[in-house]
Write an enzyme that holds these catalytic residues in place. Structure first.
Site, PDB file in Angstrom:
ATOM      1  N   GLY A  13       0.823  -1.202   0.000  1.00  0.00           N
ATOM      2  CA  GLY A  13       0.000   0.000   0.000  1.00  0.00           C
ATOM      3  C   GLY A  13       0.857   1.251   0.000  1.00  0.00           C
ATOM      4  O   GLY A  13       2.072   1.197  -0.225  1.00  0.00           O
ATOM      5  N   GLU A  67       3.053  -8.638  -1.280  1.00  0.00           N
ATOM      6  CA  GLU A  67       1.673  -8.155  -1.266  1.00  0.00           C
ATOM      7  C   GLU A  67       0.706  -9.303  -1.570  1.00  0.00           C
ATOM      8  O   GLU A  67       0.937 -10.080  -2.503  1.00  0.00           O
ATOM      9  CB  GLU A  67       1.512  -7.035  -2.294  1.00  0.00           C
ATOM     10  CG  GLU A  67       0.088  -6.627  -2.615  1.00  0.00           C
ATOM     11  CD  GLU A  67      -0.692  -6.153  -1.406  1.00  0.00           C
ATOM     12  OE1 GLU A  67      -1.827  -6.627  -1.215  1.00  0.00           O
ATOM     13  OE2 GLU A  67      -0.162  -5.304  -0.659  1.00  0.00           O
ATOM     14  N   VAL A 127       2.347 -13.949   3.509  1.00  0.00           N
ATOM     15  CA  VAL A 127       3.438 -14.092   4.464  1.00  0.00           C
ATOM     16  C   VAL A 127       3.015 -15.101   5.528  1.00  0.00           C
ATOM     17  O   VAL A 127       1.949 -14.965   6.139  1.00  0.00           O
ATOM     18  CB  VAL A 127       3.785 -12.736   5.115  1.00  0.00           C
ATOM     19  CG1 VAL A 127       4.852 -12.924   6.199  1.00  0.00           C
ATOM     20  CG2 VAL A 127       4.269 -11.751   4.061  1.00  0.00           C
ATOM     21  N   SER A 153       3.485  -3.153   6.931  1.00  0.00           N
ATOM     22  CA  SER A 153       2.663  -2.090   6.344  1.00  0.00           C
ATOM     23  C   SER A 153       1.401  -2.701   5.759  1.00  0.00           C
ATOM     24  O   SER A 153       1.147  -2.636   4.562  1.00  0.00           O
ATOM     25  CB  SER A 153       3.470  -1.364   5.259  1.00  0.00           C
ATOM     26  OG  SER A 153       2.715  -0.341   4.673  1.00  0.00           O
ATOM     27  N   ARG A 176      -4.137   0.046   8.688  1.00  0.00           N
ATOM     28  CA  ARG A 176      -4.313   0.712   9.966  1.00  0.00           C
ATOM     29  C   ARG A 176      -5.744   0.491  10.466  1.00  0.00           C
ATOM     30  O   ARG A 176      -6.634   0.203   9.671  1.00  0.00           O
ATOM     31  CB  ARG A 176      -4.031   2.220   9.838  1.00  0.00           C
ATOM     32  CG  ARG A 176      -2.624   2.519   9.346  1.00  0.00           C
ATOM     33  CD  ARG A 176      -2.342   4.009   9.353  1.00  0.00           C
ATOM     34  NE  ARG A 176      -2.341   4.544  10.708  1.00  0.00           N
ATOM     35  CZ  ARG A 176      -1.308   4.443  11.548  1.00  0.00           C
ATOM     36  NH1 ARG A 176      -0.206   3.823  11.185  1.00  0.00           N
ATOM     37  NH2 ARG A 176      -1.378   4.966  12.762  1.00  0.00           N
ATOM     38  N   ALA A 222      -4.983  12.612   6.212  1.00  0.00           N
ATOM     39  CA  ALA A 222      -4.947  13.811   7.056  1.00  0.00           C
ATOM     40  C   ALA A 222      -5.854  14.904   6.520  1.00  0.00           C
ATOM     41  O   ALA A 222      -6.539  15.587   7.292  1.00  0.00           O
ATOM     42  CB  ALA A 222      -3.512  14.321   7.171  1.00  0.00           C
ATOM     43  N   HIS A 252       0.855  27.971 -19.089  1.00  0.00           N
ATOM     44  CA  HIS A 252       1.732  27.258 -20.009  1.00  0.00           C
ATOM     45  C   HIS A 252       3.149  27.800 -19.893  1.00  0.00           C
ATOM     46  O   HIS A 252       3.337  29.011 -19.798  1.00  0.00           O
ATOM     47  CB  HIS A 252       1.234  27.432 -21.451  1.00  0.00           C
ATOM     48  CG  HIS A 252       2.144  26.838 -22.477  1.00  0.00           C
ATOM     49  ND1 HIS A 252       2.159  25.497 -22.756  1.00  0.00           N
ATOM     50  CD2 HIS A 252       3.108  27.419 -23.263  1.00  0.00           C
ATOM     51  CE1 HIS A 252       3.071  25.260 -23.691  1.00  0.00           C
ATOM     52  NE2 HIS A 252       3.649  26.416 -24.018  1.00  0.00           N
TER      53      HIS A 252
END
Length: 458
Positions: free
Chosen positions: A183, A204, A238, A269, A272, A319, A444
């Site tokens: 991710g 993954e 895993v 990772s 969450r 956030a 531009h």
């Protein structure tokens, strides 16, 4: 001690809402056991971008000859980069503290736990004291998930495996790193490590990286990251982690075979989850679902007078979403009509190249019953892109609602994507049509003008 509003958590949702509420005339108390700024400032967005910026500068020095510039003797000093990261974080945390003082928000350096409801509102305990407020805003954020992989928790305890928090303070670069999860967090740290010479393997479970990101963009990003030397193992599970700090192995299963990979650091990772334990939700009857606080688009929970914003509601763990949710909650509290438009939340991956996305992909649109079509343009239509990116393969996809010719999604990979995507978010939020955007004058030469060029292919 009586207040108009008490806020649990001083991350992006909490501190921004505290300032807004104070400016609305509310007496506010904010509880934060750690540093102001939450995960984003202390353990996520800002620290990782600081590290990635240093890595990009190093990469530019190594590849400067492609642009007619020769740089010799470029070196990378990881401890110095970490020290600078700490300085950046400290500066920004201090700035938030100054904001809170300026707004006359009382900040309590402790965890607050809701204890019940009285005639005056809601009560909470923190550091041995009782606080009462007419309204509550829950902004306790999220925490990294450590999946139940055999040996993984032991590896975390031993210092071999780390989460997004610990990986930012490694004293030295590892020789080899294994990243569990492809991710955003995993990809950004994999990019950092690989850019500065670390051997990186990303494992993954899905058959693509970057989660719900457009499939073409995901494949292009993977190809670019593979050029850095990152090895991707997709569609793998895993099944074991073993070792001690600085030396270990990760085992995974793929196609019926078990493979073992050596690692000096293992970055976990895998996602969450909302932080809702131990804050007293059960004492006031706030409804949760899958561990997250249930809210509407205004931030209201199942209990009148109690609101929630940010990662704790599990809607959009970003956030900038948290900022907006906190604002909408405060505005609702004071009687101003407001709500969050979740259709137009931009998302960015700060790798090289950058990825910026907002709104629907053609697949997600069709899954919702929307008749949509996507239009794809190479960024090589931009003179600036060609001038600045040697051998670049960036592109932009524009997703249009066929029935009304409204722009419902924009997805791009390439330089400045993180800065450009806000304009696309405005197009989606304001339901702009193709003809509307054709009439907008873009500067531009810029990369963003490819979006306008795209409107003339639709």
């Amino acid at each position: 001690m009586n207040y108009d509003l008490m806020i649990l958590g001083g991350g992006p949702a909490g501190y921004n809402a505290a300032e807004r509420a104070a400016h609305e005339g509310m007496k506010v108390v904010l509880f934060e056991e750690r540093a102001l700024g939450g995960v984003c400032l202390n353990e996520g967005c800002i620290p990782t971008k600081t590290l990635l910026n240093s890595a990009k500068l190093y990469s530019s020095a190594l590849h400067s000859a492609e642009y007619g510039v020769t740089v010799t003797g470029a070196t990378f000093d990881h401890p110095a980069v970490v020290n600078r990261k700490n300085k950046v974080v400290k500066t920004l945390v201090s700035g938030i503290g100054a904001k809170m003082r300026g707004a006359k928000v009382e900040v309590i350096e402790a965890t607050a736990k809701l204890t019940g409801k009285t005639a005056d509102g809601f009560t909470a305990e923190a550091a041995g004291k009782t606080y009462t407020a007419g309204k509550v805003l829950i902004c306790t954020g999220s925490e990294a998930v450590v999946p139940p992989v055999p040996g993984l928790r032991e590896a975390v305890a031993a210092g071999l495996a780390v989460t997004n928090r610990e990986v930012l303070d490694l004293p030295a670069l590892p020789k080899a790193a294994v990243v569990i999860g492809g991710g955003v967090i995993g990809l950004e740290m994999a990019s950092y490590f690989a850019t500065v010479g670390v051997e990186v393997t990303v494992i993954e479970m899905m058959d693509k990286i970057a989660g719900p990101t457009d499939k073409d963009i995901s494949q292009t990003l993977q190809k670019n990251l593979e050029k850095l030397g990152i090895k991707f193992v997709l569609g793998a599970k895993v099944v074991g982690v073993a070792g001690k700090a600085g030396e270990g192995t990760v085992s995974y299963e793929k196609d019926g075979k078990t493979v073992e990979v050596a690692a000096n650091v293992v970055l976990v990772s895998t996602g969450r989850r909302a932080r809702t334990a131990g804050i007293g939700l059960e004492a006031v009857g706030v409804l949760t679902e899958r561990g997250a606080v249930v809210t509407d688009e205004c931030g209201r929970t199942s209990v009148p007078g109690i609101y929630a914003a940010g990662d704790v509601n599990g809607k959009s763990m970003l956030a900038h979403t948290a900022y907006r949710e906190g604002e909408a909650a405060v505005n609702t509290m004071v009687g101003k009509k407001d709500s969050v438009d979740y259709r137009a939340i931009p998302a960015v991956i700060y790798t090289k190249p950058e990825v910026g996305c907002v709104g629907e992909t053609v697949e997600s649109a069709k899954a919702k019953g929307i008749d949509a079509k996507e239009y794809k343009l190479t960024l090589k239509y931009s003179g600036r892109y060609v001038a600045e990116v040697e051998g670049g393969d960036g592109f932009v996809k524009i997703v249009v609602d066929n029935a009304h010719r409204k722009i419902i999604g924009v997805h791009m990979i390439g330089s400045y994507a993180s800065e450009i995507i806000y304009g696309a978010a405005a197009m989606v939020a304001q339901e702009q049509r193709v003809d509307d955007v054709r009439k907008i004058v873009f500067p531009h030469p810029t990369v963003c003008e490819v979006i306008r060029e795209g409107m003339f292919t639709i």
